[in-house]
Design a protein around this motif. Structure first.
Motif, PDB file in Angstrom:
ATOM      1  N   ALA A 298      44.412  53.769  23.715  1.00  0.00           N
ATOM      2  CA  ALA A 298      45.551  52.956  23.268  1.00  0.00           C
ATOM      3  C   ALA A 298      45.082  51.733  22.475  1.00  0.00           C
ATOM      4  O   ALA A 298      45.767  51.294  21.553  1.00  0.00           O
ATOM      5  CB  ALA A 298      46.373  52.508  24.471  1.00  0.00           C
ATOM      6  N   PHE A 299      43.932  51.189  22.823  1.00  0.00           N
ATOM      7  CA  PHE A 299      43.441  49.976  22.156  1.00  0.00           C
ATOM      8  C   PHE A 299      42.692  50.260  20.862  1.00  0.00           C
ATOM      9  O   PHE A 299      42.714  49.469  19.936  1.00  0.00           O
ATOM     10  CB  PHE A 299      42.507  49.185  23.069  1.00  0.00           C
ATOM     11  N   TYR A 300      41.981  51.379  20.797  1.00  0.00           N
ATOM     12  CA  TYR A 300      41.094  51.649  19.673  1.00  0.00           C
ATOM     13  C   TYR A 300      41.616  52.755  18.766  1.00  0.00           C
ATOM     14  O   TYR A 300      42.293  53.660  19.208  1.00  0.00           O
ATOM     15  CB  TYR A 300      39.703  52.069  20.177  1.00  0.00           C
ATOM     16  N   GLU A 301      41.218  52.660  17.496  1.00  0.00           N
ATOM     17  CA  GLU A 301      41.450  53.718  16.520  1.00  0.00           C
ATOM     18  C   GLU A 301      40.112  54.040  15.872  1.00  0.00           C
ATOM     19  O   GLU A 301      39.301  53.150  15.621  1.00  0.00           O
ATOM     20  CB  GLU A 301      42.397  53.247  15.415  1.00  0.00           C
ATOM     21  N   LYS A 302      39.882  55.301  15.603  1.00  0.00           N
ATOM     22  CA  LYS A 302      38.676  55.720  14.890  1.00  0.00           C
ATOM     23  C   LYS A 302      39.070  55.929  13.437  1.00  0.00           C
ATOM     24  O   LYS A 302      39.967  56.716  13.134  1.00  0.00           O
ATOM     25  CB  LYS A 302      38.120  57.010  15.490  1.00  0.00           C
ATOM     26  N   LEU A 303      38.409  55.201  12.543  1.00  0.00           N
ATOM     27  CA  LEU A 303      38.721  55.253  11.113  1.00  0.00           C
ATOM     28  C   LEU A 303      37.458  55.588  10.327  1.00  0.00           C
ATOM     29  O   LEU A 303      36.353  55.468  10.844  1.00  0.00           O
ATOM     30  CB  LEU A 303      39.292  53.898  10.662  1.00  0.00           C
TER      31      LEU A 303
ATOM     32  N   THR B 189      42.094  43.031  19.583  1.00  0.00           N
ATOM     33  CA  THR B 189      41.350  41.889  19.052  1.00  0.00           C
ATOM     34  C   THR B 189      41.328  41.839  17.529  1.00  0.00           C
ATOM     35  O   THR B 189      40.856  40.871  16.958  1.00  0.00           O
ATOM     36  CB  THR B 189      39.894  41.912  19.554  1.00  0.00           C
ATOM     37  N   ASN B 190      41.826  42.917  16.884  1.00  0.00           N
ATOM     38  CA  ASN B 190      41.792  43.023  15.421  1.00  0.00           C
ATOM     39  C   ASN B 190      40.371  42.904  14.879  1.00  0.00           C
ATOM     40  O   ASN B 190      40.127  42.228  13.886  1.00  0.00           O
ATOM     41  CB  ASN B 190      42.719  42.000  14.759  1.00  0.00           C
ATOM     42  N   GLU B 191      39.438  43.562  15.557  1.00  0.00           N
ATOM     43  CA  GLU B 191      38.053  43.566  15.133  1.00  0.00           C
ATOM     44  C   GLU B 191      37.582  45.011  14.987  1.00  0.00           C
ATOM     45  O   GLU B 191      38.084  45.908  15.659  1.00  0.00           O
ATOM     46  CB  GLU B 191      37.165  42.842  16.145  1.00  0.00           C
ATOM     47  N   SER B 192      36.589  45.193  14.114  1.00  0.00           N
ATOM     48  CA  SER B 192      36.036  46.527  13.915  1.00  0.00           C
ATOM     49  C   SER B 192      34.576  46.536  14.340  1.00  0.00           C
ATOM     50  O   SER B 192      33.913  45.500  14.369  1.00  0.00           O
ATOM     51  CB  SER B 192      36.166  46.941  12.446  1.00  0.00           C
ATOM     52  N   GLN B 193      34.105  47.734  14.669  1.00  0.00           N
ATOM     53  CA  GLN B 193      32.707  47.899  15.063  1.00  0.00           C
ATOM     54  C   GLN B 193      32.262  49.295  14.677  1.00  0.00           C
ATOM     55  O   GLN B 193      33.061  50.219  14.607  1.00  0.00           O
ATOM     56  CB  GLN B 193      32.541  47.676  16.571  1.00  0.00           C
ATOM     57  N   TRP B 194      30.956  49.431  14.407  1.00  0.00           N
ATOM     58  CA  TRP B 194      30.420  50.735  14.042  1.00  0.00           C
ATOM     59  C   TRP B 194      30.245  51.629  15.260  1.00  0.00           C
ATOM     60  O   TRP B 194      30.321  52.845  15.151  1.00  0.00           O
ATOM     61  CB  TRP B 194      29.069  50.595  13.332  1.00  0.00           C
TER      62      TRP B 194
ATOM     63  N   PRO C 105      33.514  47.251   9.479  1.00  0.00           N
ATOM     64  CA  PRO C 105      32.564  46.143   9.640  1.00  0.00           C
ATOM     65  C   PRO C 105      31.883  45.782   8.327  1.00  0.00           C
ATOM     66  O   PRO C 105      31.564  44.625   8.084  1.00  0.00           O
ATOM     67  CB  PRO C 105      31.555  46.690  10.657  1.00  0.00           C
ATOM     68  N   ARG C 106      31.676  46.777   7.449  1.00  0.00           N
ATOM     69  CA  ARG C 106      31.063  46.506   6.146  1.00  0.00           C
ATOM     70  C   ARG C 106      31.947  45.579   5.320  1.00  0.00           C
ATOM     71  O   ARG C 106      31.488  44.609   4.733  1.00  0.00           O
ATOM     72  CB  ARG C 106      30.838  47.825   5.392  1.00  0.00           C
TER      73      ARG C 106
ATOM     74  N   LYS D 174      35.616  40.096  26.637  1.00  0.00           N
ATOM     75  CA  LYS D 174      34.949  38.803  26.736  1.00  0.00           C
ATOM     76  C   LYS D 174      35.905  37.735  26.192  1.00  0.00           C
ATOM     77  O   LYS D 174      36.591  37.972  25.191  1.00  0.00           O
ATOM     78  CB  LYS D 174      33.664  38.843  25.894  1.00  0.00           C
ATOM     79  N   PRO D 175      35.982  36.563  26.837  1.00  0.00           N
ATOM     80  CA  PRO D 175      36.856  35.508  26.309  1.00  0.00           C
ATOM     81  C   PRO D 175      36.529  35.225  24.839  1.00  0.00           C
ATOM     82  O   PRO D 175      35.360  35.215  24.447  1.00  0.00           O
ATOM     83  CB  PRO D 175      36.517  34.300  27.198  1.00  0.00           C
ATOM     84  N   ALA D 176      37.559  34.998  24.051  1.00  0.00           N
ATOM     85  CA  ALA D 176      37.410  34.869  22.596  1.00  0.00           C
ATOM     86  C   ALA D 176      36.429  33.768  22.202  1.00  0.00           C
ATOM     87  O   ALA D 176      35.703  33.918  21.218  1.00  0.00           O
ATOM     88  CB  ALA D 176      38.771  34.617  21.956  1.00  0.00           C
ATOM     89  N   ILE D 177      36.375  32.690  22.947  1.00  0.00           N
ATOM     90  CA  ILE D 177      35.481  31.587  22.599  1.00  0.00           C
ATOM     91  C   ILE D 177      34.017  31.990  22.744  1.00  0.00           C
ATOM     92  O   ILE D 177      33.142  31.434  22.113  1.00  0.00           O
ATOM     93  CB  ILE D 177      35.796  30.318  23.447  1.00  0.00           C
ATOM     94  N   LEU D 178      33.749  33.001  23.570  1.00  0.00           N
ATOM     95  CA  LEU D 178      32.379  33.465  23.806  1.00  0.00           C
ATOM     96  C   LEU D 178      32.051  34.612  22.873  1.00  0.00           C
ATOM     97  O   LEU D 178      32.148  35.772  23.219  1.00  0.00           O
ATOM     98  CB  LEU D 178      32.217  33.915  25.262  1.00  0.00           C
ATOM     99  N   ARG D 179      31.677  34.300  21.689  1.00  0.00           N
ATOM    100  CA  ARG D 179      31.351  35.365  20.743  1.00  0.00           C
ATOM    101  C   ARG D 179      29.828  35.475  20.600  1.00  0.00           C
ATOM    102  O   ARG D 179      29.091  34.529  20.851  1.00  0.00           O
ATOM    103  CB  ARG D 179      32.004  35.097  19.396  1.00  0.00           C
TER     104      ARG D 179
END
Length: 176
Positions: free
Chosen positions: A12-17, A32-37, A62-63, A131-136
């Protein structure tokens, strides 16, 4: 059974693109509106997400996210340069203080059932997977304990469902 529920939540949270330029797949976190490889860690080697048909430009790979930097503004005077540097230093100091505060508030714990880490907020007595957003990046919290803490349960689906049922029952009592 619990594992299947967690996997459904990940779906539900992730999409594979697919990145159109490189052809490589990446994962978009809708929360989180973030992408990762890399595939979300909770998924086993034999588990994966379905590839989305139409990748959205609003969900950059991510690129693409790495290339979207803003052009720095050139200060017009030494005084303006000093103000910019002071502002940057104040921002750095404020962020450092916020990170230290978050490290005092949150604990990083391990859930044996899902084999995943979660974060316990000591102020609100609540748990979260992210992880809390401030802790990146490297600002993560050391693991408090590998042993389960019954007083600080993980946000497993069955616990979330119980909380929602309790809230729903409380809401019905208020409406009565």
């Amino acid at each position: 059974k619990a594992r299947r529920r967690v996997v459904r939540i990940v779906h539900a949270f992730y999409e594979k693109l697919r990145d159109p330029e490189t052809g490589m797949c990446y994962y978009w976190n809708n929360k989180t509106n973030e992408s990762q490889w890399t595939k979300p860690k909770i998924l086993r080697a034999d588990e994966d997400l379905e590839l989305a048909e139409d990748p959205s430009l609003v969900k950059p790979s991510p690129r693409m996210a790495a290339t979207q930097h803003r052009t720095p503004r050139v200060p017009r005077s030494p005084e303006e340069a000093a103000r910019v540097l002071q502002g940057m230093f104040r921002l750095f100091r404020a962020r450092s203080r916020a990170v230290e505060q978050a490290k005092r508030v949150f604990e990083k714990l391990f859930d044996l059932d899902t084999r995943a880490f979660y974060y316990w907020n000591n102020n609100t007595n609540s748990a979260q997977w992210n992880k809390p957003a401030i802790l990146r990046g490297a600002d993560d919290i050391p693991v408090a304990s590998e042993e389960p803490n019954l007083h600080k349960p993980s946000p497993r689906p069955e616990l979330l469902e119980q909380e929602q049922e309790q809230q729903h029952g409380h809401q019905e009592q208020l409406e009565a």
